[in-house]
Design an enzyme around this catalytic site. Structure first.
Site, PDB file in Angstrom:
ATOM      1  N   LEU A 152       2.141   1.888 -10.988  1.00 11.90           N
ATOM      2  CA  LEU A 152       2.979   2.642 -10.068  1.00 11.90           C
ATOM      3  C   LEU A 152       4.414   2.201 -10.324  1.00 11.90           C
ATOM      4  O   LEU A 152       4.661   1.027 -10.618  1.00 11.90           O
ATOM      5  CB  LEU A 152       2.610   2.363  -8.605  1.00 11.90           C
ATOM      6  CG  LEU A 152       1.305   2.936  -8.068  1.00 11.90           C
ATOM      7  CD1 LEU A 152       1.092   2.491  -6.619  1.00 11.90           C
ATOM      8  CD2 LEU A 152       1.266   4.455  -8.157  1.00 11.90           C
ATOM      9  N   ASP A 153       5.357   3.123 -10.206  1.00 10.85           N
ATOM     10  CA  ASP A 153       6.755   2.750 -10.348  1.00 10.85           C
ATOM     11  C   ASP A 153       7.126   1.689  -9.319  1.00 10.85           C
ATOM     12  O   ASP A 153       6.513   1.593  -8.256  1.00 10.85           O
ATOM     13  CB  ASP A 153       7.655   3.969 -10.144  1.00 10.85           C
ATOM     14  CG  ASP A 153       7.524   4.995 -11.244  1.00 10.85           C
ATOM     15  OD1 ASP A 153       7.090   4.621 -12.354  1.00 10.85           O
ATOM     16  OD2 ASP A 153       7.842   6.173 -10.986  1.00 10.85           O
ATOM     17  N   LYS A 154       8.153   0.919  -9.624  1.00 11.89           N
ATOM     18  CA  LYS A 154       8.600  -0.143  -8.728  1.00 11.89           C
ATOM     19  C   LYS A 154       8.796   0.370  -7.300  1.00 11.89           C
ATOM     20  O   LYS A 154       8.344  -0.263  -6.336  1.00 11.89           O
ATOM     21  CB  LYS A 154       9.916  -0.734  -9.251  1.00 11.89           C
ATOM     22  CG  LYS A 154      10.557  -1.752  -8.320  1.00 11.89           C
ATOM     23  CD  LYS A 154      11.901  -2.222  -8.854  1.00 11.89           C
ATOM     24  CE  LYS A 154      12.580  -3.179  -7.873  1.00 11.89           C
ATOM     25  NZ  LYS A 154      13.905  -3.627  -8.363  1.00 11.89           N
TER      26      LYS A 154
END
Length: 326
Positions: A152-154
């Site tokens: 997942l993106d930050k």
């Protein structure tokens, strides 16, 4: 990586960070030296390391070793056999609190908060989910990426699964390939959307801004389905499901149809100089379903919206504005 057709997947496909890399030289790089082309195609590696791998035969062009100064013309099949950098320090365990939704001897399901980086990389060598798993899970250091099988993106929150054994890791990777792992996201997008739809638009790395992705006809297939959950005067809450797992897929697809995510400073249409009131992309991985690697039982979890997105929705329900910071 190459400008088109060789984009990173959001899901990890290999069993090791050092799995062979396969790609094809895009036409745009035709006529330049092999080492120069590889710098563009594999920006995560330094030019010096790539040149060394060419010299040691770790780079094949159409199945054959090549020289650093050999030219490529576009269309060549490239295989790279990476080797670990002897100066690279191993990732260290860190006692980072985890919001554990489910755990057994085979898998762990985590509700990742926004702001937590999944895997160490440039500028983020500590304080990641991987560091946390190394501390939490006995034997994680012996697993590829400490058992992590997708990203997942930050600044995206929500559910992730990681393996605790090699058998579970292998099975989860196969499920990612076979698309039996199902994920749904809640996203708040700019503008009003009338109804459900599907975005079928291939994605590739942006040739100009290398950290971004873009829709490109020669990119990798990417399909996102969406349905309307709630409408507001200037935004829409969507439920999105993925058929593929490309980097930034929902974010790029929503921008592609003219409805970028609220708070997404990378892909937003808001004019430069106007600050988004919401501090991150309004995206949450709310549902995760998979077959248990040991029992085969179909399992499913849901994570409610985090507090910041609930506050955003409450503000819009009350008629507040989200587009510009006060």
């Amino acid at each position: 990586m190459s400008d088109v057709g060789l984009d990173d997947d959001d899901d990890y496909k290999g069993n090791s960070d050092l799995d062979p890399w396969h790609g094809e030289v895009p036409p745009a790089l035709g006529g330049i030296r092999l080492d120069q082309a590889l710098v563009s195609m594999l920006p995560e590696y330094s030019r010096n390391r790539l040149q060394n791998w060419i010299r040691t035969g770790n780079v094949l062009v159409n199945g054959q070793p090549a020289g650093v100064r050999d030219k490529v013309w576009g269309g060549e099949a490239i295989t790279v056999f990476p080797e670990a950098d002897p100066q690279t320090r191993p990732d260290e365990p860190e006692d980072i609190p985890l919001d554990i939704v489910f755990e057994d001897p085979a898998i762990i399901v985590i509700n990742k908060p926004a702001g937590l980086v999944v895997h160490p990389g440039n500028g983020n060598h500590t304080g990641t989910l991987l560091n946390a798993l190394l501390h939490h899970t006995a034997g994680a250091a012996d697993l590829p990426r400490a058992g992590i099988v997708h990203r997942l993106d930050k600044d995206t929150s929500g559910l992730m699964v990681a393996a605790k054994t090699l058998k579970a890791h292998t099975d989860l990777v196969r499920q990612m390939h076979g698309r039996t792992v199902k994920r749904e996201y809640l996203a708040v997008v700019q503008g009003e959307i009338d109804g459900a739809g599907t975005v079928d638009a291939p994605l590739a790395r942006d040739p100009i801004q290398r950290t971004r992705r873009t829709v490109h006809p020669l990119g990798k297939p990417a399909i996102t389905h969406y349905a309307v959950e709630e409408r507001f005067p200037s935004a829409t809450l969507l439920r999105c499901s993925l058929e593929t797992g490309r980097t930034h897929q929902i974010r790029v697809h929503m921008k592609h149809i003219g409805h970028p995510l609220v708070g997404d400073k990378t892909y937003s249409n808001v004019r430069r100089g106007r600050a988004m009131a919401f501090p991150r992309q309004a995206l949450h991985a709310t549902r995760l379903a998979l077959n248990h690697p040991y029992t085969g039982e179909r399992m499913e979890w849901e994570a409610p919206l985090p507090e910041d997105m609930e506050m955003l929705l409450a503000l819009m329900r009350a008629g507040g504005t989200w587009g510009v910071a006060a």
